[in-house]
Scaffold this motif. Structure first.
Motif, PDB file in Angstrom:
ATOM      1  N   ILE A  18       0.967  -1.140  -0.080  1.00 37.09           N
ATOM      2  CA  ILE A  18       0.265  -0.121   0.110  1.00 37.09           C
ATOM      3  C   ILE A  18       0.880   1.273  -0.115  1.00 37.09           C
ATOM      4  CG2 ILE A  18      -1.653   1.149   1.215  1.00 37.09           C
ATOM      5  CD1 ILE A  18      -2.959  -1.394   2.360  1.00 37.09           C
ATOM      6  N   ASP A  19       0.698   2.343  -0.874  1.00 34.96           N
ATOM      7  CA  ASP A  19       1.570   3.360  -1.156  1.00 34.96           C
ATOM      8  C   ASP A  19       0.731   4.548  -1.238  1.00 34.96           C
ATOM      9  OD1 ASP A  19       3.558   1.235  -1.824  1.00 34.96           O
ATOM     10  OD2 ASP A  19       3.613   1.731  -3.672  1.00 34.96           O
ATOM     11  N   TYR A  20       1.151   5.556  -0.780  1.00 34.58           N
ATOM     12  CA  TYR A  20       0.639   6.990  -0.795  1.00 34.58           C
ATOM     13  C   TYR A  20       1.686   8.012  -1.260  1.00 34.58           C
ATOM     14  CZ  TYR A  20      -1.128  11.506   0.726  1.00 34.58           C
ATOM     15  OH  TYR A  20      -1.691  12.425   0.818  1.00 34.58           O
TER      16      TYR A  20
ATOM     17  N   ILE B 273      -2.835   6.432 -11.272  1.00 35.32           N
ATOM     18  CA  ILE B 273      -3.683   6.464  -9.971  1.00 35.32           C
ATOM     19  C   ILE B 273      -2.716   7.429  -9.098  1.00 35.32           C
ATOM     20  CG2 ILE B 273      -4.124   4.806  -8.069  1.00 35.32           C
ATOM     21  CD1 ILE B 273      -5.482   3.959 -10.673  1.00 35.32           C
ATOM     22  N   ARG B 274      -3.585   8.250  -8.402  1.00 36.29           N
ATOM     23  CA  ARG B 274      -2.890   9.113  -7.450  1.00 36.29           C
ATOM     24  C   ARG B 274      -3.204   8.790  -6.065  1.00 36.29           C
ATOM     25  NH1 ARG B 274      -2.247  15.493  -8.681  1.00 36.29           N
ATOM     26  NH2 ARG B 274      -0.590  15.961  -7.244  1.00 36.29           N
ATOM     27  N   GLY B 275      -2.584   9.314  -5.040  1.00 29.44           N
ATOM     28  CA  GLY B 275      -2.992   9.096  -3.666  1.00 29.44           C
ATOM     29  C   GLY B 275      -2.803   7.622  -3.227  1.00 29.44           C
ATOM     30  N   VAL B 276      -3.634   7.347  -2.422  1.00 30.35           N
ATOM     31  CA  VAL B 276      -3.462   5.778  -1.658  1.00 30.35           C
ATOM     32  C   VAL B 276      -3.982   4.762  -2.945  1.00 30.35           C
ATOM     33  CG1 VAL B 276      -4.108   3.939   0.118  1.00 30.35           C
ATOM     34  CG2 VAL B 276      -3.933   6.631   0.543  1.00 30.35           C
TER      35      VAL B 276
ATOM     36  N   LEU C 212      -7.299   3.000  -3.402  1.00 29.86           N
ATOM     37  CA  LEU C 212      -7.667   2.291  -2.396  1.00 29.86           C
ATOM     38  C   LEU C 212      -8.432   3.583  -1.576  1.00 29.86           C
ATOM     39  CD1 LEU C 212      -8.099   0.258  -0.021  1.00 29.86           C
ATOM     40  CD2 LEU C 212      -5.606   0.960   0.889  1.00 29.86           C
ATOM     41  N   GLN C 213      -9.532   3.384  -0.982  1.00 28.63           N
ATOM     42  CA  GLN C 213     -10.073   4.360  -0.243  1.00 28.63           C
ATOM     43  C   GLN C 213      -9.935   4.283   1.391  1.00 28.63           C
ATOM     44  OE1 GLN C 213     -11.527   7.407  -1.646  1.00 28.63           O
ATOM     45  NE2 GLN C 213     -10.787   6.553  -3.658  1.00 28.63           N
TER      46      GLN C 213
END
Length: 169
Positions: A91-93, A113-116, A132-133
């Motif tokens: 899981i990356d942010y 894809i941006r963010g988590v 991922l929310q």
């Protein structure tokens, strides 16, 4: 060694525990930011497996001055389970974009894809990501989410990296 999707899924399904308690070490880098990393082998059935490990990398927000203006670079988080040199789940942010290849046939093929986001081992290795929310975007929340999804216990629980302090002027 290249894993199959079934082998990666089997490793993720195993109950794992980190071999060391969480301790953040300063990671050498060329930028002005301070990067920290926690890296440990995992225990499976009470046996330490050097080929299966947990790694978390964190960089807090930091200021950058450009043309006498200060801007803040956002936090960066990357936490994953590795089998040998293969990142089988993470899981990356980050506020930068991850670009998926367009020819995969997977739901987010060709998208940025941006963010988590999650990386799960596929036939395209670890290069595919899905958003991922999370209601809480913090290092602790992301590590806890990874622990749940990868069936991994962090020995003695989460410990924050050293705090960063920056001059006001």
């Amino acid at each position: 060694m290249t894993l199959t999707v079934a082998e990666a899924d089997a490793i993720l399904a195993l109950k794992k525990e980190t071999a060391k308690r969480m301790e953040w070490l300063l990671k050498p880098n060329k930028s002005g930011a301070r990067w920290y990393q926690y890296d440990t082998a995992c225990k499976i059935d009470n046996e330490i497996r050097e080929d299966v490990y947990f790694r978390a990398t964190w960089r807090g927000e930091y200021p950058v001055t450009i043309n006498e203006r200060t801007i803040w670079k956002s936090e960066y988080i990357a936490c994953g389970i590795f089998a040998s040199a293969n990142r089988i789940f993470s899981i990356d942010y980050s506020d930068s974009f991850h670009s998926n290849k367009s020819n995969t046939g997977l739901p987010y093929a060709g998208q940025k894809i941006r963010g988590v986001h999650i990386h799960k081992w596929t036939e395209y290795k670890d290069k595919y990501a899905e958003p991922l929310q999370l209601t809480n975007i913090s290092l602790e929340a992301i590590i806890n989410e990874l622990s749940i999804r990868s069936n991994t216990i962090i020995t003695n629980g989460f410990v924050s990296p050293p705090s960063e302090q920056f001059p006001l002027f």
